[in-house]
Design a protein around this motif. Structure first.
Motif, short mmCIF file in Angstrom:
data_model
loop_
_atom_site.label_atom_id
_atom_site.label_comp_id
_atom_site.label_asym_id
_atom_site.label_seq_id
_atom_site.Cartn_x
_atom_site.Cartn_y
_atom_site.Cartn_z
N THR A 29 0.85 -1.18 0.00
CA THR A 29 0.00 0.00 0.00
C THR A 29 0.89 1.24 0.00
OG1 THR A 29 -1.93 1.01 1.06
CG2 THR A 29 -0.22 0.15 2.53
N ALA A 30 0.30 2.41 0.23
CA ALA A 30 1.05 3.67 0.31
C ALA A 30 0.24 4.64 1.13
CB ALA A 30 1.32 4.24 -1.08
N ASN A 31 0.92 5.58 1.78
CA ASN A 31 0.19 6.52 2.62
C ASN A 31 -0.77 7.40 1.82
OD1 ASN A 31 2.21 8.08 1.42
ND2 ASN A 31 2.90 9.03 3.32
N VAL A 32 -0.45 7.66 0.55
CA VAL A 32 -1.31 8.55 -0.25
C VAL A 32 -2.50 7.84 -0.88
CG1 VAL A 32 0.49 10.23 -0.79
CG2 VAL A 32 0.16 8.24 -2.29
N TYR A 33 -2.55 6.51 -0.81
CA TYR A 33 -3.65 5.80 -1.45
C TYR A 33 -4.98 6.17 -0.79
CZ TYR A 33 -0.32 2.79 -3.94
OH TYR A 33 0.67 2.31 -4.75
N GLY A 34 -5.98 6.33 -1.61
CA GLY A 34 -7.26 6.92 -1.23
C GLY A 34 -7.43 8.20 -2.03
N TRP A 35 -6.28 8.90 -2.21
CA TRP A 35 -6.14 10.04 -3.10
C TRP A 35 -7.02 11.22 -2.72
CZ3 TRP A 35 -1.84 8.82 -5.26
CH2 TRP A 35 -1.57 7.51 -5.67
N GLY A 36 -6.59 12.40 -3.16
CA GLY A 36 -7.36 13.63 -2.94
C GLY A 36 -7.69 13.86 -1.49
N GLU A 37 -8.92 14.16 -1.22
CA GLU A 37 -9.37 14.41 0.14
C GLU A 37 -9.34 13.14 0.99
OE1 GLU A 37 -13.22 16.11 -0.08
OE2 GLU A 37 -12.55 18.03 -0.93
N ASN A 38 -9.26 12.00 0.33
CA ASN A 38 -9.30 10.72 1.06
C ASN A 38 -7.93 10.07 1.20
OD1 ASN A 38 -12.21 10.64 1.42
ND2 ASN A 38 -12.33 10.27 -0.78
N LYS A 39 -6.84 10.84 1.05
CA LYS A 39 -5.51 10.29 1.24
C LYS A 39 -5.43 9.62 2.61
CE LYS A 39 -3.64 14.26 0.25
NZ LYS A 39 -2.69 15.39 -0.01
N GLY A 40 -4.87 8.41 2.63
CA GLY A 40 -4.78 7.67 3.88
C GLY A 40 -5.90 6.68 4.09
N ARG A 41 -6.96 6.77 3.29
CA ARG A 41 -8.12 5.91 3.47
C ARG A 41 -7.78 4.43 3.27
NH1 ARG A 41 -11.85 3.94 6.20
NH2 ARG A 41 -13.64 3.10 5.10
N VAL B 82 1.02 -11.44 7.60
CA VAL B 82 1.21 -10.55 6.45
C VAL B 82 2.58 -9.88 6.48
CG1 VAL B 82 0.48 -8.33 5.49
CG2 VAL B 82 -1.22 -10.10 5.97
N VAL B 83 3.23 -9.82 5.32
CA VAL B 83 4.39 -8.95 5.12
C VAL B 83 3.83 -7.64 4.59
CG1 VAL B 83 6.52 -8.57 3.83
CG2 VAL B 83 5.97 -10.86 4.70
N LEU B 84 3.91 -6.60 5.40
CA LEU B 84 3.25 -5.33 5.09
C LEU B 84 4.25 -4.32 4.54
CD1 LEU B 84 0.83 -3.33 5.30
CD2 LEU B 84 1.57 -2.90 7.67
N ALA B 85 3.94 -3.78 3.38
CA ALA B 85 4.76 -2.74 2.77
C ALA B 85 3.92 -1.49 2.53
CB ALA B 85 5.34 -3.23 1.44
N THR B 86 4.42 -0.34 2.92
CA THR B 86 3.76 0.92 2.58
C THR B 86 4.83 1.90 2.11
OG1 THR B 86 2.11 2.56 3.27
CG2 THR B 86 3.81 1.98 4.88
N LYS B 87 4.42 3.10 1.74
CA LYS B 87 5.34 4.04 1.09
C LYS B 87 5.24 5.43 1.69
CE LYS B 87 4.40 1.65 -3.28
NZ LYS B 87 3.01 1.22 -2.99
N VAL B 88 6.33 6.18 1.50
CA VAL B 88 6.40 7.57 1.95
C VAL B 88 6.95 8.43 0.82
CG1 VAL B 88 8.70 7.16 2.94
CG2 VAL B 88 7.39 9.16 3.68
N TYR B 89 6.41 9.61 0.64
CA TYR B 89 6.92 10.65 -0.27
C TYR B 89 5.86 11.72 -0.48
CZ TYR B 89 8.90 13.12 -4.26
OH TYR B 89 9.40 14.10 -5.09
N GLY B 90 4.66 11.30 -0.85
CA GLY B 90 3.62 12.26 -1.22
C GLY B 90 3.18 13.14 -0.06
N ASN B 91 2.62 14.30 -0.40
CA ASN B 91 2.16 15.26 0.60
C ASN B 91 0.83 14.79 1.19
OD1 ASN B 91 1.19 17.65 1.97
ND2 ASN B 91 2.75 18.77 0.82
#
Length: 330
Positions: free
Chosen positions: A49-61, A80-89
């Motif tokens: 996953t990624a922290n920005v997924y959900g997008w727009g007003e729903n980032k993090g959803r 579960v082997v959990l992977a997420t991401k960092v970069y987006g605002n």
């Protein structure tokens, strides 16, 4: 389910990665939970996953949906082997401040704590740098990553969308820092129709011991039987697939691809996934099902054995660029 080591680590992961980008924007929470349950039942243990997924007003959803799934218990998090991401605002519209994005130490610290809260877990297995940050030196990035590892908040670091030279630069700097393992995975755009990663990204990943995790394995639906769906169901391509089909040569390639697989009674999307599983250096492609049926199709690709003749014909239809520098020099 088939498993493999993630790059040079001792971590065992499934040869398919469950992508969650559609959870929230296109797939509701209940259906998303059902897909994750079905994936886990099938032995698929790698979740991206990624922290920005959900997008727009729903980032993090999307992270929140995964978090409520973990909260149901039943050993879900431990399996579960959990992977997420960092970069987006992650700041809301109009709330963005200068240090609310990218890979500064301050943003990495802020972002990981926010992801852990949304995911309802106390650690992330693979924390991925979602894009290169030209303004932040790797010395600073590794300092921040080392602190997170020491705190037990993450176990490994990975990259996403990195060019080959940045993979090399990141790991050379990591090697000079005592006890820093460096990047263990690279998540890149790679599929039959888009093979530029073979020039430098995948060779760099192999040389430095990174597992390769291809995203968009069907190239936005282009390799999923798009022309047949257009002809029989009136379903027109959109996004990346629609843009690609504007090119006459690409349309001819896709038609040849679909004709070949129709002749052999094979599903295009499953063959595209099975092809990636034959590629050197590939840990497993990311599949992003919106429905249970799409997950079932992806799982069938694991059992599909492509003959040498089929692989050779696919190379003829979609010739790769070859390694560099031969790909662009003499």
């Amino acid at each position: 389910m088939k498993y493999t080591q993630l790059g040079r680590t001792g971590l065992k992961v499934s040869r398919l990665v469950l992508g969650t980008m559609n959870f929230g924007p296109q797939t509701d929470e209940s259906t998303s939970h059902g897909i994750m349950d079905a994936a886990l039942d099938a032995g698929l243990n790698f979740l991206d996953t990624a922290n920005v997924y959900g997008w727009g007003e729903n980032k993090g959803r999307t992270e929140e949906i995964i978090g409520t799934w973990f909260a149901q218990g039943g050993g879900r998090r431990d399996k579960v082997v959990l992977a997420t991401k960092v970069y987006g605002n992650m700041a809301g519209d109009g709330d963005a401040w200068p240090n609310h994005d990218k890979l500064s130490a301050v943003n990495i610290r802020r972002a990981v704590d926010a992801s852990l809260k949304r995911l309802q877990t106390d650690y992330i297995d693979i924390y991925q740098l979602h894009h290169i940050d030209r303004a932040t030196p790797f010395e600073e990035i590794w300092q921040a990553i080392e602190v997170l590892v020491q705190q037990g908040k993450i176990l490994y670091a990975g990259s996403s969308n990195f060019p080959g030279y940045k993979i090399a630069q990141a790991n050379e700097i990591a090697a000079r820092r005592c006890g820093t393992i460096g990047l263990v995975s690279e998540q890149c755009l790679y599929n039959l129709a888009e093979r530029r990663a073979e020039m430098e990204v995948i060779p760099a990943a192999q040389d430095y011991g990174l597992g390769v995790i291809p995203w968009s394995p069907l190239h936005g639906g282009l390799l999923g039987g798009v022309l047949k769906k257009e002809a029989t169901q009136g379903r027109r391509a959109s996004g990346r697939a629609a843009d690609a089909l504007k090119d006459t040569k690409t349309r001819e390639q896709i038609q040849a691809y679909e004709n070949l697989l129709d002749k052999h009674g094979l599903e295009p999307g499953e063959v595209a996934l099975a092809w990636l599983l034959t590629r050197p250096g590939v840990t497993g492609p990311i599949v992003g099902p919106r429905t249970q049926a799409q997950l079932d199709s992806a799982l069938r690709a694991l059992q599909l054995e492509l003959s040498e003749e089929m692989l050779s014909t696919l190379d003829e239809i979609f010739p790769g660029p070859g390694p560099s520098p031969e790909a662009f020099a003499w």
